[in-house]
Scaffold this motif. Structure first.
Motif, mmCIF file in Angstrom:
data_model
loop_
_atom_site.group_PDB
_atom_site.id
_atom_site.type_symbol
_atom_site.label_atom_id
_atom_site.label_comp_id
_atom_site.label_asym_id
_atom_site.label_seq_id
_atom_site.Cartn_x
_atom_site.Cartn_y
_atom_site.Cartn_z
ATOM 1 N N GLU A 74 0.886 -1.299 -0.140
ATOM 2 C CA GLU A 74 0.179 -0.034 0.276
ATOM 3 C C GLU A 74 1.235 0.989 0.106
ATOM 4 O OE1 GLU A 74 -4.187 -1.954 2.524
ATOM 5 O OE2 GLU A 74 -2.377 -0.296 3.678
ATOM 6 N N ARG A 115 0.945 4.699 1.278
ATOM 7 C CA ARG A 115 -0.025 5.890 1.528
ATOM 8 C C ARG A 115 0.352 7.462 1.822
ATOM 9 N NH1 ARG A 115 -0.507 2.027 6.902
ATOM 10 N NH2 ARG A 115 -2.087 -0.265 6.178
ATOM 11 N N ASP A 116 -0.602 8.069 2.313
ATOM 12 C CA ASP A 116 -0.501 9.739 2.214
ATOM 13 C C ASP A 116 0.366 9.650 4.009
ATOM 14 O OD1 ASP A 116 -0.959 12.267 3.717
ATOM 15 O OD2 ASP A 116 -1.394 12.956 1.548
ATOM 16 N N SER A 117 1.402 10.350 3.621
ATOM 17 C CA SER A 117 2.338 10.071 4.835
ATOM 18 C C SER A 117 1.646 10.739 6.093
ATOM 19 C CB SER A 117 3.822 10.860 4.796
ATOM 20 O OG SER A 117 4.011 12.367 4.263
ATOM 21 N N GLY A 161 -2.507 8.739 6.466
ATOM 22 C CA GLY A 161 -2.549 7.111 5.916
ATOM 23 C C GLY A 161 -3.135 7.039 5.435
ATOM 24 N N ALA A 162 -3.694 8.004 4.699
ATOM 25 C CA ALA A 162 -4.722 7.065 3.703
ATOM 26 C C ALA A 162 -4.134 6.008 2.708
ATOM 27 C CB ALA A 162 -5.933 8.628 3.416
ATOM 28 N N VAL A 163 -4.916 5.244 1.862
ATOM 29 C CA VAL A 163 -4.243 4.725 0.246
ATOM 30 C C VAL A 163 -4.338 4.949 -0.204
ATOM 31 C CG1 VAL A 163 -4.154 2.665 -0.076
ATOM 32 C CG2 VAL A 163 -4.319 2.419 2.307
ATOM 33 N N THR A 164 -3.299 5.648 -1.562
ATOM 34 C CA THR A 164 -3.386 6.068 -2.157
ATOM 35 C C THR A 164 -3.047 5.408 -3.386
ATOM 36 O OG1 THR A 164 -0.902 7.381 -2.176
ATOM 37 C CG2 THR A 164 -2.549 8.045 -1.653
ATOM 38 N N GLN A 187 -2.707 0.529 -4.165
ATOM 39 C CA GLN A 187 -2.212 -0.659 -3.744
ATOM 40 C C GLN A 187 -1.637 -1.084 -5.341
ATOM 41 O OE1 GLN A 187 -6.274 -1.488 -2.379
ATOM 42 N NE2 GLN A 187 -5.364 -1.702 -0.124
ATOM 43 N N HIS A 224 2.534 8.690 9.548
ATOM 44 C CA HIS A 224 2.614 7.535 8.680
ATOM 45 C C HIS A 224 3.543 7.178 7.658
ATOM 46 C CE1 HIS A 224 -0.954 7.019 9.888
ATOM 47 N NE2 HIS A 224 -1.537 8.403 9.966
ATOM 48 N N ASP A 231 5.657 5.498 4.320
ATOM 49 C CA ASP A 231 4.564 6.072 2.281
ATOM 50 C C ASP A 231 5.088 4.700 1.920
ATOM 51 O OD1 ASP A 231 5.534 9.036 2.896
ATOM 52 O OD2 ASP A 231 7.555 8.615 2.125
ATOM 53 N N THR A 254 1.530 -5.347 2.915
ATOM 54 C CA THR A 254 0.718 -5.517 4.051
ATOM 55 C C THR A 254 0.698 -7.516 3.954
ATOM 56 O OG1 THR A 254 -0.778 -6.195 1.731
ATOM 57 C CG2 THR A 254 -0.584 -4.332 3.389
#
Length: 251
Positions: free
Chosen positions: A45, A47-49, A52-55, A57, A178, A180, A184
């Motif tokens: 994933e 993510r926005d550091s 934490g939003a997943v930008t 996958q 979070h 980058d 998972t």
């Protein structure tokens, strides 16, 4: 034309970052830093550091230091990007039943979009100096060592958690809320060799001569000389064709 070239450059940059260390084989870098020997598939994933939003996958297939492929969905379209170490080139093509039967070929470049992958694949050869081990952690069920790279002037330091056989599990900026990028799930084992090849029956579109021609045209313009307009027109048409095949990659 400009939009087409941006899409083409993005494809090459992404692949280059995923395969930087393969230019001369796996590097050793700082003392004790892991080398890329693992064969595996991993789900990641981006993510926005800050939030934490997943930008984004994606799934990375890696066969040691020699071959890598990253699959992702961009604007609803599945896309595969592959680094071909033996031929120093990048391959990009859409996947799925409705995908055009064509692959875009680009030469290897040293800088790219996925800096968080490229930085830690360059095993300690950062111009600011080698990374330093600062701890250990567990990510996606795997134990990894936390390595921190020196910060360039005016920039924050970066760190990553890497297994002893070179699986990058997490990376990001020191002090950020979070990471980058984070793995998972990791599945060990050599990926199918077919994943790293152009699918059978695909048209291969090689844009690398046009990249060289564009660089030459820029130098000619600086010197007050007229570029080869016939070649430029051919490259414009090829760039448009590439953008149509990729169907809006990067929008």
């Amino acid at each position: 034309m400009r939009r087409s070239l941006v899409l083409v450059a993005a494809a090459a940059a992404l692949l280059a970052a995923c395969g930087r260390e393969t230019a001369s084989g796996p590097a050793t870098g700082a003392e004790g830093f892991p080398t890329a020997t693992a064969r595996y598939a991993a789900d990641y994933e981006m993510r926005d550091s800050a939030t934490g939003a997943v930008t984004m996958q994606g799934k990375l297939y890696r066969d040691g230091a020699e071959r890598m492929r990253f699959d992702m969905v961009q604007n609803g379209r599945p896309v595969a990007v592959v680094f071909d170490a033996a031929n120093r080139r990048s391959l990009m093509f859409r996947t799925g039943p409705d995908a055009p039967r064509a692959a875009l070929v680009m030469p290897h470049q040293d800088d790219g979009l996925f800096d968080q992958i490229g930085r830690w694949d360059d095993w300690g050869n950062d111009p600011e100096g080698p990374p330093t081990k600062v701890g250990e952690d567990t990510v996606a069920g795997l134990r990894c060592e936390v390595w921190r790279s020196p910060a360039a002037e005016g920039e924050a330091a970066h760190e990553a958690c890497v297994t002893r056989d070179g699986v990058l599990l997490r990376s990001g900026t020191v002090g950020a809320a979070h990471p980058d990028m984070i793995a998972t799930q990791v599945t060990p084992g050599a990926p199918d060799a077919a994943l790293f090849a152009v699918p059978a029956g695909f048209e291969v579109i090689d844009y690398s001569p046009c990249m060289a021609a564009q660089a030459a045209a820029m130098e000619a313009a600086k010197a007050g000389q007229r570029p080869d307009m016939a070649q430029m027109q051919q490259c414009m048409a090829l760039g448009q064709r590439a953008a149509e095949i990729m169907g809006g990659f990067g929008e």
